[in-house]
Structure formats: C-alpha cells, structure tokens
Write a protein that holds these residues in place. Structure first.
Motif, PDB file in Angstrom:
ATOM      1  N   GLU A  21       0.855  -1.185   0.000  1.00 16.02           N
ATOM      2  CA  GLU A  21       0.000   0.000   0.000  1.00 16.02           C
ATOM      3  C   GLU A  21       0.891   1.235   0.000  1.00 16.02           C
ATOM      4  OE1 GLU A  21      -2.823   0.188   3.166  1.00 16.02           O
ATOM      5  OE2 GLU A  21      -3.293  -1.937   3.043  1.00 16.02           O
ATOM      6  N   SER A  22       0.401   2.300  -0.574  1.00 13.58           N
ATOM      7  CA  SER A  22       1.077   3.583  -0.516  1.00 13.58           C
ATOM      8  C   SER A  22       0.528   4.325   0.696  1.00 13.58           C
ATOM      9  CB  SER A  22       0.816   4.367  -1.799  1.00 13.58           C
ATOM     10  OG  SER A  22       1.494   5.583  -1.776  1.00 13.58           O
ATOM     11  N   VAL A  23       1.396   4.691   1.652  1.00 16.28           N
ATOM     12  CA  VAL A  23       0.947   5.350   2.881  1.00 16.28           C
ATOM     13  C   VAL A  23       1.835   6.544   3.206  1.00 16.28           C
ATOM     14  CG1 VAL A  23      -0.001   3.218   3.870  1.00 16.28           C
ATOM     15  CG2 VAL A  23       2.341   3.889   4.404  1.00 16.28           C
ATOM     16  N   GLN A  24       1.289   7.443   3.994  1.00 13.62           N
ATOM     17  CA  GLN A  24       2.039   8.593   4.492  1.00 13.62           C
ATOM     18  C   GLN A  24       2.581   8.262   5.884  1.00 13.62           C
ATOM     19  OE1 GLN A  24       2.153  10.785   1.492  1.00 13.62           O
ATOM     20  NE2 GLN A  24       2.378  12.143   3.223  1.00 13.62           N
ATOM     21  N   LEU A  25       3.824   8.573   6.097  1.00 15.80           N
ATOM     22  CA  LEU A  25       4.425   8.475   7.430  1.00 15.80           C
ATOM     23  C   LEU A  25       5.255   9.727   7.614  1.00 15.80           C
ATOM     24  CD1 LEU A  25       4.977   6.778  10.004  1.00 15.80           C
ATOM     25  CD2 LEU A  25       7.034   5.945   8.860  1.00 15.80           C
ATOM     26  N   ARG A  34       2.519  -5.115   5.753  1.00 18.32           N
ATOM     27  CA  ARG A  34       2.474  -5.703   7.093  1.00 18.32           C
ATOM     28  C   ARG A  34       3.020  -7.120   7.008  1.00 18.32           C
ATOM     29  NH1 ARG A  34      -0.820  -4.806  11.862  1.00 18.32           N
ATOM     30  NH2 ARG A  34      -1.097  -6.760  12.990  1.00 18.32           N
ATOM     31  N   LEU A  35       3.913  -7.440   7.915  1.00 17.77           N
ATOM     32  CA  LEU A  35       4.525  -8.758   7.997  1.00 17.77           C
ATOM     33  C   LEU A  35       4.035  -9.453   9.259  1.00 17.77           C
ATOM     34  CD1 LEU A  35       6.668 -10.972   7.338  1.00 17.77           C
ATOM     35  CD2 LEU A  35       8.344  -9.514   8.498  1.00 17.77           C
ATOM     36  N   SER A  53       9.080   1.208   3.052  1.00 13.79           N
ATOM     37  CA  SER A  53      10.236   1.295   2.157  1.00 13.79           C
ATOM     38  C   SER A  53      10.080   2.482   1.204  1.00 13.79           C
ATOM     39  CB  SER A  53      10.414  -0.002   1.374  1.00 13.79           C
ATOM     40  OG  SER A  53       9.304  -0.254   0.553  1.00 13.79           O
ATOM     41  N   ASP A  54      11.212   3.047   0.858  1.00 12.34           N
ATOM     42  CA  ASP A  54      11.234   4.169  -0.068  1.00 12.34           C
ATOM     43  C   ASP A  54      10.793   3.670  -1.441  1.00 12.34           C
ATOM     44  OD1 ASP A  54      12.594   5.829  -2.244  1.00 12.34           O
ATOM     45  OD2 ASP A  54      12.929   7.073  -0.453  1.00 12.34           O
TER      46      ASP A  54
END
Length: 142
Positions: A21-25, A34-35, A53-54
């Motif tokens: 998924e593309s998310v903002q952090l 998610r692992l 990850s970038d």
C-alpha cells in the motif's frame, strides 16, 4: 540481532505479507506492507511488523513492530515501537544501514519521540569455512 538481520529475514519460511500500500508516514509517501508469521514460526509468532520502504530506492526507512515475548499480544500492541534505518553504505554490494533510531510509534500518529539510537561503525562480511561454527574440542557446556 534480529533488527540487524531484518532485511535478510524478509523471505524466511513462515512469513506472511500483506499487499503493498502507498501510505504517508511523517509527511513522506512510502510503500508499506504488514509482515506477520505462520503459527509456530520463530520465537514469537504473534509479533508483527509494518515495513515502510522508499518507493524509489526500495530501501527500508522504517519498521514499526511489537514484541510479544513474555507478554500478551494486547500488552505488546499497547506499546508499539519503530526503528528508522539510515546512512546506508554498500558492503560487498549489499546496502547496510549504519544508523538506527528507535521511536515510539502509533498507527494513527506515526513516529513519536526518539527513545534510542545505534551506530554501526565497522561492518564487513567474513569468509567462512565448513567448520567455522563447529563446537571446539574440549568444549564444556554448563
């Protein structure tokens, strides 16, 4: 030790990955997954990780996680943390993060205050022989 080897453990047997998924952090967009783990995998199969990850370099910038060893999943989820990896340097063609910062973390607020840090100053891969990890003669287990 697990965090040092984390990027090399991502495809271990028993790992279960969510879709990317593309998310903002903290104001940056990351690929996120998610692992989790199959039952009876590792020391703490109830642990989970969220890997950020970038999207351009594909290097891991942050990993949010819980640790369930000696506590319930609910207790661990009440106190999640994150680790930030930076200052990647190539060692024998493999990128290794030389700076780590540990954070408070929450799924709603992202990274919180820094609670620790680590620096790798001298890292190298060593050549092994078939008997590198053999128990030496005369070893006494106590």
């Amino acid at each position: 030790m697990y965090f040092l080897l984390f990027s090399n453990k991502l495809n271990d047997p028993g790992t279960i990955w969510s879709n990317v998924e593309s998310v903002q952090l903290n104001d940056k967009t990351y690929n996120s997954q998610r692992l989790t783990f199959e039952a009876n995998t590792g020391d703490a199969p109830d642990d989970w990780y969220i890997v950020y990850s970038d999207p351009h370099t594909h290097l891991i910038d942050y990993v949010a996680y819980i640790v369930t060893v000696n506590k319930s999943t609910e207790a661990a989820e009440a106190d999640p943390h994150a680790i930030g990896y930076s200052n990647y340097k190539m060692i024998d063609g493999i990128p290794v993060a030389h700076n780590w910062e540990f954070y408070e973390w929450s799924s709603t607020n992202g990274l919180g205050k820094v609670i620790g840090d680590a620096t790798i100053r001298s890292a190298k891969f060593v050549k092994t022989s078939p008997n590198t990890f053999d128990v030496p003669d005369g070893f006494i287990e106590k």
